[in-house]
Design an enzyme around this catalytic site. Structure first.
Site, PDB file in Angstrom:
ATOM      1  N   HIS A   1     -75.445  35.421  72.207  1.00  0.00           N
ATOM      2  CA  HIS A   1     -75.121  36.046  70.925  1.00  0.00           C
ATOM      3  C   HIS A   1     -74.516  35.022  69.966  1.00  0.00           C
ATOM      4  CE1 HIS A   1     -75.207  39.187  73.986  1.00  0.00           C
ATOM      5  NE2 HIS A   1     -75.453  40.061  73.033  1.00  0.00           N
TER       6      HIS A   1
ATOM      7  N   GLY B   1     -66.708  42.383  77.718  1.00  0.00           N
ATOM      8  CA  GLY B   1     -68.143  42.597  77.556  1.00  0.00           C
ATOM      9  C   GLY B   1     -68.390  44.084  77.396  1.00  0.00           C
ATOM     10  N   PRO B   2     -67.840  44.892  78.301  1.00  0.00           N
ATOM     11  CA  PRO B   2     -67.883  46.340  78.071  1.00  0.00           C
ATOM     12  C   PRO B   2     -67.001  46.656  76.856  1.00  0.00           C
ATOM     13  CG  PRO B   2     -67.513  45.837  80.392  1.00  0.00           C
ATOM     14  CD  PRO B   2     -67.309  44.564  79.624  1.00  0.00           C
TER      15      PRO B   2
ATOM     16  N   ASN C   1     -68.285  43.057  60.002  1.00  0.00           N
ATOM     17  CA  ASN C   1     -69.512  42.466  59.450  1.00  0.00           C
ATOM     18  C   ASN C   1     -70.594  43.504  59.186  1.00  0.00           C
ATOM     19  OD1 ASN C   1     -70.634  43.048  61.939  1.00  0.00           O
ATOM     20  ND2 ASN C   1     -70.489  40.961  62.724  1.00  0.00           N
TER      21      ASN C   1
ATOM     22  N   ILE D   1     -72.541  45.052  60.989  1.00  0.00           N
ATOM     23  CA  ILE D   1     -73.789  44.968  61.775  1.00  0.00           C
ATOM     24  C   ILE D   1     -73.499  45.240  63.248  1.00  0.00           C
ATOM     25  CG2 ILE D   1     -75.557  43.336  62.639  1.00  0.00           C
ATOM     26  CD1 ILE D   1     -76.076  44.001  59.756  1.00  0.00           C
TER      27      ILE D   1
ATOM     28  N   SER E   1     -48.361  67.108  88.547  1.00  0.00           N
ATOM     29  CA  SER E   1     -49.414  67.383  89.527  1.00  0.00           C
ATOM     30  C   SER E   1     -49.691  66.167  90.405  1.00  0.00           C
ATOM     31  CB  SER E   1     -50.716  67.765  88.810  1.00  0.00           C
ATOM     32  OG  SER E   1     -50.529  68.922  88.048  1.00  0.00           O
TER      33      SER E   1
ATOM     34  N   GLU F   1     -57.319  58.908  80.235  1.00  0.00           N
ATOM     35  CA  GLU F   1     -57.571  58.305  81.553  1.00  0.00           C
ATOM     36  C   GLU F   1     -58.160  56.901  81.438  1.00  0.00           C
ATOM     37  OE1 GLU F   1     -58.781  61.283  80.590  1.00  0.00           O
ATOM     38  OE2 GLU F   1     -57.556  62.692  81.727  1.00  0.00           O
TER      39      GLU F   1
ATOM     40  N   HIS G   1     -55.606  65.908  94.007  1.00  0.00           N
ATOM     41  CA  HIS G   1     -56.504  67.066  93.935  1.00  0.00           C
ATOM     42  C   HIS G   1     -57.900  66.588  94.336  1.00  0.00           C
ATOM     43  CE1 HIS G   1     -52.941  68.190  91.819  1.00  0.00           C
ATOM     44  NE2 HIS G   1     -53.344  69.432  91.657  1.00  0.00           N
TER      45      HIS G   1
ATOM     46  N   ASP H   1     -58.869  76.136  90.324  1.00  0.00           N
ATOM     47  CA  ASP H   1     -59.323  75.498  89.083  1.00  0.00           C
ATOM     48  C   ASP H   1     -60.845  75.381  89.023  1.00  0.00           C
ATOM     49  OD1 ASP H   1     -57.187  75.196  87.392  1.00  0.00           O
ATOM     50  OD2 ASP H   1     -56.566  73.258  88.212  1.00  0.00           O
TER      51      ASP H   1
ATOM     52  N   ARG I   1     -54.018  68.227  97.071  1.00  0.00           N
ATOM     53  CA  ARG I   1     -53.082  69.137  96.417  1.00  0.00           C
ATOM     54  C   ARG I   1     -52.386  69.991  97.467  1.00  0.00           C
ATOM     55  NH1 ARG I   1     -54.018  74.939  94.078  1.00  0.00           N
ATOM     56  NH2 ARG I   1     -52.029  75.196  93.011  1.00  0.00           N
TER      57      ARG I   1
HETATM   58  C1  TPP Z   1     -69.687  49.665  76.388  1.00  0.00           C
HETATM   59  C2  TPP Z   1     -70.791  48.817  75.860  1.00  0.00           C
HETATM   60  N1  TPP Z   1     -71.877  49.411  75.350  1.00  0.00           N
HETATM   61  C3  TPP Z   1     -72.903  48.679  74.889  1.00  0.00           C
HETATM   62  C4  TPP Z   1     -72.863  47.323  74.940  1.00  0.00           C
HETATM   63  C5  TPP Z   1     -74.046  46.485  74.457  1.00  0.00           C
HETATM   64  N2  TPP Z   1     -73.672  45.811  73.196  1.00  0.00           N
HETATM   65  C6  TPP Z   1     -73.302  44.525  73.181  1.00  0.00           C
HETATM   66  S1  TPP Z   1     -72.900  44.000  71.660  1.00  0.00           S
HETATM   67  C7  TPP Z   1     -73.247  45.512  70.988  1.00  0.00           C
HETATM   68  C8  TPP Z   1     -73.086  45.750  69.509  1.00  0.00           C
HETATM   69  C9  TPP Z   1     -71.741  45.358  69.067  1.00  0.00           C
HETATM   70  O1  TPP Z   1     -71.648  45.386  67.696  1.00  0.00           O
HETATM   71  P1  TPP Z   1     -70.471  44.570  67.016  1.00  0.00           P
HETATM   72  O2  TPP Z   1     -69.227  44.798  67.726  1.00  0.00           O
HETATM   73  O3  TPP Z   1     -70.513  44.899  65.580  1.00  0.00           O
HETATM   74  O4  TPP Z   1     -70.880  43.083  67.286  1.00  0.00           O
HETATM   75  P2  TPP Z   1     -71.675  42.089  66.320  1.00  0.00           P
HETATM   76  O5  TPP Z   1     -72.995  42.728  66.039  1.00  0.00           O
HETATM   77  O6  TPP Z   1     -70.856  41.958  65.120  1.00  0.00           O
HETATM   78  O7  TPP Z   1     -71.809  40.849  67.126  1.00  0.00           O
HETATM   79  C10 TPP Z   1     -73.659  46.393  71.971  1.00  0.00           C
HETATM   80  C11 TPP Z   1     -74.055  47.784  71.710  1.00  0.00           C
HETATM   81  C12 TPP Z   1     -71.705  46.740  75.493  1.00  0.00           C
HETATM   82  N3  TPP Z   1     -71.577  45.424  75.606  1.00  0.00           N
HETATM   83  N4  TPP Z   1     -70.674  47.510  75.914  1.00  0.00           N
END
Ligand code: TPP
Length: 663
Positions: free
Chosen positions: A27, A115-116, A186, A188, A386, A412, A462, A470, A521
C-alpha cells in the site's frame, strides 16, 4: 546543511513506493500521503531511542492503519533502528523483518501488530491507560519515572470500524490526556471516495466523546502538524484528535487522490513519474547522507534515555523497594513467592472440597491473589456481578484516580483490544470478563493476542446451556470449540475449585500467549481426586477416576465432569468399568509428551466425550468409532436442570453412549 522537511518526507515516499514496487504488493498511498505528518511527529516530537526500542519510558507509536506498513518501516530504518535497507528491499518476503502488516516481535520498534482496522487505536487507548495507571502508582513528587505519550495514526477505515467508537468513547470518559491520534483524512478507502459510505462529522463525533479536537489541519504542512501536536500535548486533560487533510498517494502525478494509489504498486512508469514530480533523483533504496543525518534519532534518543536513567537512579536511591517493584512489573515477572502462594491456594481448594459455581471459585481465587498481585488489571464489559471479576481488593479506576479495576461498559471488543494494548505496554497482566457467548464480539482481539503472544486473561462465564433461562441467545454452544481453534490460545474449562485455581495459575504463569477461562454460572459438584491427580491438573487432562480393567474412557470437561462420574458409577454397578478423564484444557493437554497423553488415553480403549457444546471438536479424541454426548443445535430458554435433561446430559444417556462403544 539542515535537511529540508520536504526531503525528509520524500525519503518516506521513495522508500515506500520502491519497496511496494519491488514486492509488487502493498500500500503506497497512505505512506505517501502521511509523509509530512510523519516528519512532524517523528522528527520533532517522538521520544524514543532506536538503539534501545524497549526503553520503559519511550513514547508509544501505533500505526492503526497498518496497511501503510512501509511508512513505519521507512521511519524505523531512517531514524536508526536495527532495520537495514536490505530488509526494506525484502518487503513482504518470507522471513523478512518487513511483513505485509507491522508485527510486534518481528521488527524492532513495532509496538503492536496492526492491520485489522480499528484495533490499533484501541490498543493505543490501552497503552495510554497503562501509562496513566503506572504513573499514578509509581511516580513520586518530582520523580515522574512514567511520563510518556501514546501516538497513533489512523485512517478512515479505523474510524468506520465500530471498535473505534467503543475505544474512543471510553478514552474520552477516562480523560486519557496523553493519547494523541492523528487522522489521515484523505477521503479515500478501497472502494473509492468515502463520501459514498462515510459522511460522519468526525470532529463533532470526537468532541461528543469529550476529546480535544484540532480540525482541518493541512496534513502536508509539517509546521502546521507540528503546531497541532504541540497543542495536543498542552491539552493534558483530554485525549486529542488531530484531523489532517491529506491527499492519498501524494506526489504521484496520475494516481494521487485516487483509490488506485491505495493498495497496489504504482507501476514502474508511475514510480519514475513520481520521482520526477517530487524531484527525487536517487535510485531505488538509495538515501543521501544528509537525509539520513536529518532523520537520525539515535543521539537524541540516547540523551533522552540517559536523562531518564538519571531520574530513575535518583528514584532508586530514594525509593529502592518501589524501584525494584517497578522493574519486576515491567519485566513481567511474577512475585518471588508466587509459586508457594498458588501451591497453597490449590492445596486449600483440594482440602476444602467445596461445591461452587466455577465463576464463584474464580472470584475466590481473585480474593486471594489480587492483594498479592498488583499487576492484575481487571474489569468486565458491564457484567461484573455475573462474571464475578471483582474482589475486595479491587479499586475502581476513575477519570481522577488510578486503580486496578475498570468498568469497560458494554464494549467487549474494545475491552479485549484495550487489554492487548495494556499487555503490550507492560507493567500489568490484564483480565476481563464477559459472557462466553459474547466472546464472538471480541474475537479478532483474542486472535490478535494469540498472534502477538501476549499474556491476556479472559474470564468467560455462563459457559453452556447450564446458564438456563436466558435462552439460546446467551447459551454458548460452539464457543469453547471455536476458541480452541485459535492457535496459541489456551482454553480452560475447569470442573471445580481445584481446576479453577490451576487454570488461573497457568494463565498467570504463561508469558507467551492468552488464556480463556470458561466458568459456569451454576454450581458444579466438587470432584474428589487423588494427590497424584492433583499434580496432573496442570497438564490439561488427567485421569480423575480410574477403574481396573477399564473398558472405555469417558472424557469430560467443566460442568459435565460430575455427569461422567455419575455415569461411571452406574456402569460400575453393571460391571462395565470405565475410566474418567477430566480435560480442563485440551490445548494444554495436546502439548504434553506422547507418553503422558497415551497414558491418559490408552490407544486400545474406546472413548466417549461429554461436553455441553458442539460434538465435532471431540472427534479428534474419540475418533469415528467413539461417541460424543454434546449439543449440535442452539439451546432453549428454561431452567438449567430441565435443559440438561432435555438435551441428554443425564447419567443414563452417558451410560448408553458408553455401552454403544464398548464391544
Ligand atoms: C477490519 C478490516 N477490514 C478490512 C480491511 C481491509 N482494508 C485494508 S485497508 C482498507 C481501507 C482503509 O481505508 P483508509 O483507512 O482510508 O486507508 P487509505 O485508503 O487512506 O490508505 C480496507 C478495507 C482491514 N485491513 N481490516
Amino acid at each position: 546543511m539542515k535537511t529540508s522537511s520536504t526531503e525528509l518526507a520524500n525519503a518516506i515516499r521513495a522508500l515506500s513506493m520502491d519497496a511496494v514496487q519491488a514486492a509488487n504488493s502493498g500500500h503506497p498511498g497512505m505512506p505517501m500521503g502521511m509523509a509530512e505528518i510523519a516528519v512532524a511527529l517523528w522528527n520533532r516530537h517522538l521520544r524514543h531511542n532506536p538503539d534501545h526500542p524497549g526503553w520503559a519510558d519511550r513514547d508509544r507509536f501505533v500505526l492503526s492503519n497498518g496497511h501503510g506498513s512501509m511508512l513505519l518501516y521507512s521511519l524505523l530504518h531512517l531514524t536508526g533502528y536495527a532495520l537495514p535497507l536490505e530488509e526494506l528491499r525484502r518487503f513482504r518476503q518470507l522471513h523478512s523483518m518487513t511483513p505485509g502488516h507491522p508485527e510486534v516481535g518481528v521488527t524492532p520498534g513495532v509496538e503492536t501488530t496492526t492491520g485489522p482496522l480499528g484495533q490499533g487505536i484501541a490498543n493505543a487507548v490501552g497503552m495510554a491507560l497503562a501509562e496513566r495507571l503506572l504513573a499514578a502508582e509509581f511516580n513520586r513528587p518530582d520523580l515522574a519515572i512514567v511520563d510518556h505519550h501514546t501516538y497513533v495514526f489512523l485512517g478512515d477505515g479505523c474510524l468506520m470500524e465500530g471498535i473505534s467508537h467503543e475505544a474512543c468513547s471510553l478514552a474520552g470518559t477516562l480523560n486519557l490526556g496523553k493519547l494523541i491520534a492523528l487522522y489521515d483524512d484523505n477521503g479515500i478507502s478501497i472502494d473509492g471516495k468515502v463520501a459514498g459510505w462515510f459522511t460522519d462529522d468526525t470532529p463533532k463525533r470526537f468532541e461528543a466523546y469529550g476529546w480535544h479536537v484540532i480540525p482541518a489541519v493541512d496534513g502536508h504542512d509539517v509546521d502546521a502538524v507540528d503546531r497541532a501536536i504541540q497543542a495536543a500535548k498542552a491539552a493534558t486533560d483530554r485525549p486529542s484528535l488531530i484531523c489532517c487533510k491529506t491527499v492519498i498517494g501524494k506526489g504521484s502525478p496520475n494516481k494521487a487522490g485516487s483509490h488506485d494509489a491505495h493498495g497496489a504498486a504504482l507501476g514502474e512508469k508511475e514510480v519514475a513519474a513520481t520521482r520526477a514530480a517530487i524531484g527525487w533523483n536517487h535510485p531505488p533504496f538509495e538515501i543521501p547522507k544528509n537525509v539520513y543525518d536529518g532523520w537520525d534519532a539515535r543521539a537524541a534518543g540516547k540523551r533522552a534515555e540517559r536523562k531518564w536513567s538519571k531520574l530513575f537512579a535518583q528514584y532508586t536511591s530514594q525509593y529502592s523497594a518501589d524501584a525494584a517493584e517497578f522493574r519486576r512489573r515491567l519485566a513481567g515477572d511474577l512475585p518471588a513467592d508466587f509459586e508457594q502462594r498458588v501451591g497453597r491456594l490449590i492445596a486449600d481448594a483440594h482440602a476444602k472440597a467445596e461445591t461452587l459455581a466455577t465463576r464463584k471459585a474464580s472470584q475466590n481465587i481473585l480474593e486471594t491473589l489480587l492483594p498479592e498481585l498488583p499487576e492484575l488489571l481487571g474489569g468486565s464489559a458491564d457484567l461484573t456481578g455475573s462474571n464475578l471479576t471483582m474482589a475486595k481488593a479491587s479499586r475502581v479506576i476513575t477519570r481522577e484516580a488510578g486503580g486496578n479495576y475498570l468498568f469497560y461498559g458494554v464494549r467487549e471488543f474494545a475491552m479485549c483490544a484495550l487489554m492487548n494494548g495494556v499487555a503490550l505496554h507492560g507493567g500489568f497482566i490484564p483480565y476481563g470478563g464477559t459472557f462466553l457467548v459474547f466472546s464472538d464480539y471480541a474475537r479478532n482481539a483474542l486472535r490478535m493476542a494469540a498472534l502477538m503472544g501476549k499474556r491476556v486473561i479472559y474470564v468467560f462465564t455462563h459457559d453452556s446451556i447450564g446458564l438456563g433461562e436466558d435462552g439460546p441467545t446467551h447459551q454458548p454452544v460452539e464457543h469453547a470449540a471455536s476458541l480452541r481453534l485459535i492457535p496459541n490460545m489456551d482454553v480452560w474449562r475447569p470442573c471445580d475449585t481445584v481446576e479453577a485455581a490451576v487454570a488461573w495459575t497457568c494463565a498467570l504463569e504463561r508469558r507467551d500467549g492468552p488464556s480463556a477461562l470458561l466458568f459456569s454460572r451454576q454450581n458444579v459438584a466438587f470432584a474428589l481426586r487423588s494427590e497424584e491427580a492433583l499434580t496432573q491438573v496442570r497438564r490439561g487432562g488427567y485421569v480423575l477416576s480410574d477403574a481396573p480393567w477399564a473398558k472405555a474412557v469417558l472424557i469430560a470437561t467443566g460442568s459435565e465432569v460430575p455427569l461422567a462420574l455419575a455415569a461411571q458409577k452406574r456402569l460400575a454397578e453393571a460391571d462395565v468399568p470405565v475410566r474418567v478423564v477430566s480435560m480442563p484444557s485440551t490445548t494444554v493437554f495436546d502439548r504434553q509428551d506422547a507418553a503422558y497423553r497415551d497414558g491418559v488415553l490408552p490407544a486400545n480403549l474406546p472413548r466417549v466425550a461429554v461436553e455441553a457444546g458442539v460434538t465435532d471438536f471431540w472427534r479428534k479424541y474419540v475418533g469415528l468409532q467413539g461417541a460424543v454426548v454434546g449439543i449440535d443445535r442452539f439451546g432453549e430458554s428454561a431452567p438449567a436442570g430441565d435443559l440438561f435433561k432435555h438435551f441428554g446430559f443425564t447419567a443414563e444417556h452417558v451410560e448408553k453412549a458408553v455401552r454403544s462403544v464398548v464391544p
